[in-house]
Design a protein around this motif. Structure first.
Motif: not given
Length: 79
Positions: A1-15
């Motif tokens: 399991m990955t770390a939970p999503l946070t607002d820090d992910e805004v702007g990151k590229t999804v692949v």
């Protein structure tokens, strides 16, 4: 399991699992990331500043779909 999503992910590229770029994270709401598949330059700039936004074309990615979260967000191959 990955770390939970946070607002820090805004702007990151999804692949995807093969490294194909799918879009950028436009907004995070709980365990869901809203991914913009065709971000304009303005949307990319706003996301780089951490300003959230979403629109009708965004698709939802949930934490259980993630392989890893780092400089970019990688989706699992068996989705």
């Amino acid at each position: 399991m990955t770390a939970p999503l946070t607002d820090d992910e805004v702007g990151k590229t999804v692949v995807d699992a093969e490294g194909k770029e799918l879009g950028i994270v436009a907004k995070v709401n709980g365990s869901r990331a809203y991914v913009d598949p065709n971000p304009s330059l303005t949307e990319q700039f706003m996301a780089s500043l951490g300003w959230e936004g979403d629109d009708e074309e965004d698709y939802i990615v949930t934490e259980d779909m993630l392989e890893s979260v780092g400089e970019e967000i990688v989706l699992r191959g068996e989705i």
